[in-house]
Each structure stands twice: as structure tokens, then as C-alpha cells.
Scaffold this motif. Sequence first.
Motif, PDB file in Angstrom:
ATOM      1  N   SER A  55      16.005  -6.776  74.808  1.00 32.84           N
ATOM      2  CA  SER A  55      16.280  -5.229  74.854  1.00 32.84           C
ATOM      3  C   SER A  55      15.579  -4.695  76.411  1.00 32.84           C
ATOM      4  O   SER A  55      16.183  -5.203  77.333  1.00 32.84           O
ATOM      5  CB  SER A  55      15.286  -4.767  73.796  1.00 32.84           C
ATOM      6  OG  SER A  55      14.189  -5.143  73.839  1.00 32.84           O
ATOM      7  N   SER A 105      22.862  -4.161  68.696  1.00 34.05           N
ATOM      8  CA  SER A 105      22.119  -3.195  68.109  1.00 34.05           C
ATOM      9  C   SER A 105      22.390  -1.859  68.564  1.00 34.05           C
ATOM     10  O   SER A 105      22.060  -1.743  69.829  1.00 34.05           O
ATOM     11  CB  SER A 105      20.685  -3.904  67.917  1.00 34.05           C
ATOM     12  OG  SER A 105      19.930  -2.568  67.103  1.00 34.05           O
ATOM     13  N   HIS A 106      22.578  -0.807  67.857  1.00 35.92           N
ATOM     14  CA  HIS A 106      22.688   0.234  68.150  1.00 35.92           C
ATOM     15  C   HIS A 106      21.535   1.027  67.592  1.00 35.92           C
ATOM     16  O   HIS A 106      21.330   2.305  67.820  1.00 35.92           O
ATOM     17  CB  HIS A 106      23.955   1.133  67.523  1.00 35.92           C
ATOM     18  CG  HIS A 106      25.227   1.046  68.126  1.00 35.92           C
ATOM     19  ND1 HIS A 106      26.365   1.667  67.863  1.00 35.92           N
ATOM     20  CD2 HIS A 106      25.421   0.603  69.411  1.00 35.92           C
ATOM     21  CE1 HIS A 106      27.329   1.394  68.744  1.00 35.92           C
ATOM     22  NE2 HIS A 106      26.662   0.868  69.908  1.00 35.92           N
ATOM     23  N   GLN A 107      20.329   0.389  67.132  1.00 32.52           N
ATOM     24  CA  GLN A 107      19.304   1.099  66.528  1.00 32.52           C
ATOM     25  C   GLN A 107      17.916   0.791  67.738  1.00 32.52           C
ATOM     26  O   GLN A 107      17.602  -0.352  68.315  1.00 32.52           O
ATOM     27  CB  GLN A 107      18.677   0.120  65.400  1.00 32.52           C
ATOM     28  CG  GLN A 107      19.687  -0.027  64.170  1.00 32.52           C
ATOM     29  CD  GLN A 107      19.468  -0.827  63.225  1.00 32.52           C
ATOM     30  OE1 GLN A 107      18.497  -0.893  62.699  1.00 32.52           O
ATOM     31  NE2 GLN A 107      20.401  -1.711  62.909  1.00 32.52           N
ATOM     32  N   TYR A 159      14.230  -6.619  66.546  1.00 30.71           N
ATOM     33  CA  TYR A 159      15.392  -7.391  66.807  1.00 30.71           C
ATOM     34  C   TYR A 159      15.288  -8.986  66.738  1.00 30.71           C
ATOM     35  O   TYR A 159      15.786  -9.397  67.112  1.00 30.71           O
ATOM     36  CB  TYR A 159      15.432  -7.188  68.311  1.00 30.71           C
ATOM     37  CG  TYR A 159      15.691  -5.596  68.788  1.00 30.71           C
ATOM     38  CD1 TYR A 159      15.084  -5.076  69.542  1.00 30.71           C
ATOM     39  CD2 TYR A 159      16.804  -4.935  67.928  1.00 30.71           C
ATOM     40  CE1 TYR A 159      15.161  -3.431  69.976  1.00 30.71           C
ATOM     41  CE2 TYR A 159      17.036  -3.519  68.305  1.00 30.71           C
ATOM     42  CZ  TYR A 159      16.003  -2.986  69.126  1.00 30.71           C
ATOM     43  OH  TYR A 159      16.250  -1.528  69.350  1.00 30.71           O
ATOM     44  N   ASP A 193      18.369  -5.739  61.881  1.00 30.37           N
ATOM     45  CA  ASP A 193      18.275  -4.897  63.161  1.00 30.37           C
ATOM     46  C   ASP A 193      19.399  -4.736  63.799  1.00 30.37           C
ATOM     47  O   ASP A 193      19.338  -3.937  64.867  1.00 30.37           O
ATOM     48  CB  ASP A 193      17.113  -5.505  63.863  1.00 30.37           C
ATOM     49  CG  ASP A 193      15.788  -5.554  63.297  1.00 30.37           C
ATOM     50  OD1 ASP A 193      14.986  -6.489  63.552  1.00 30.37           O
ATOM     51  OD2 ASP A 193      15.607  -4.642  62.375  1.00 30.37           O
ATOM     52  N   TYR A 194      20.557  -5.701  63.468  1.00 31.79           N
ATOM     53  CA  TYR A 194      21.800  -5.431  64.227  1.00 31.79           C
ATOM     54  C   TYR A 194      22.916  -5.044  63.598  1.00 31.79           C
ATOM     55  O   TYR A 194      23.036  -4.984  62.167  1.00 31.79           O
ATOM     56  CB  TYR A 194      22.325  -6.900  64.728  1.00 31.79           C
ATOM     57  CG  TYR A 194      21.079  -7.535  65.576  1.00 31.79           C
ATOM     58  CD1 TYR A 194      20.038  -8.025  65.206  1.00 31.79           C
ATOM     59  CD2 TYR A 194      21.467  -7.332  67.002  1.00 31.79           C
ATOM     60  CE1 TYR A 194      19.006  -8.268  66.187  1.00 31.79           C
ATOM     61  CE2 TYR A 194      20.396  -8.010  67.939  1.00 31.79           C
ATOM     62  CZ  TYR A 194      19.362  -8.403  67.444  1.00 31.79           C
ATOM     63  OH  TYR A 194      18.164  -8.886  68.230  1.00 31.79           O
ATOM     64  N   ASP A 195      23.914  -4.259  64.187  1.00 30.79           N
ATOM     65  CA  ASP A 195      25.167  -3.546  63.588  1.00 30.79           C
ATOM     66  C   ASP A 195      26.353  -4.123  63.638  1.00 30.79           C
ATOM     67  O   ASP A 195      27.234  -3.970  63.001  1.00 30.79           O
ATOM     68  CB  ASP A 195      25.098  -2.107  64.183  1.00 30.79           C
ATOM     69  CG  ASP A 195      23.722  -1.265  64.056  1.00 30.79           C
ATOM     70  OD1 ASP A 195      22.937  -1.199  65.381  1.00 30.79           O
ATOM     71  OD2 ASP A 195      23.576  -0.933  62.667  1.00 30.79           O
TER      72      ASP A 195
END
Length: 125
Positions: free
Chosen positions: A52, A96-98, A106, A111-113
Motif C-alpha cells: 500500500s 483492495s478498495h478498502q 492487508y 481485506d481484499y475485494d
Amino acid sequence: QVQLVESGGGLVQAGGSLRLSCAAAGRTFRIYAMGWFRQAPGKEREFVAAISDRTYYADSVKGRFTISRDNAKNMLYLQMNSLKPEDTAVYYCAASHQALTGSNVYTRGVDYDYWGQGTQVTVSS
């Protein structure tokens, strides 16, 4: 939506190297982090590495694997060196969009989309 396509897997001898790539398409401007997970036969999916604003690594790959990202090309990479037979698995790219904060963010599948279809890595002894 984000589409992810992995490539670069294959068969390599122990001690060798491979570089996995993941091409992202779609709503990539909203991706906060990307990661790599793997799943060996008969085992659960496990975290490998993530990126990230910093990088995260599983203890089993620290010092051997390097994750990197080229935002201009919407690409994610995993350089794998000193490969071991226990690294054999299907490797999955995830996005991830979070926007998460904390010490272990992460590193979990939740935590992943978005997920890719996976690429096989086989390390022979």
C-alpha cells in the motif's frame, strides 16, 4: 469493478527465481492496496505479500520475495528468489478498495475485494 490477470508462473528448480506479474484493469484509481496470496494443494490460502504505502511480507518469504507496483502501468509484481519446494502453490493477485489502518492490515483475504484467477508455481527439489 477491477479485473486482475496474473502471469509468470511456471516450473523452476529449488534455488531458482521467478517473477510474477498481475495486470489490473477497470476502476484502478480506487485501489488502496494490492497483494499476493497462495494456496497449496490440501492447504488453506495464505498471505504472501502486500503493498500500500508500505510493504508487508509473510515471515516465510521475508528476504526472498519482493513485491512492487507500477501505478502508471497498473501492474503488480512479485520477484521470488531462492525458491523452495514449499513455495509450490497457485499464486493469486488481489486488490483492495478498502482504506485500512493498523499493524496487520492487508494480510487477510477479507481485506481484499477483487481476485485474479491464479498462476501455478511449481518448485522442484
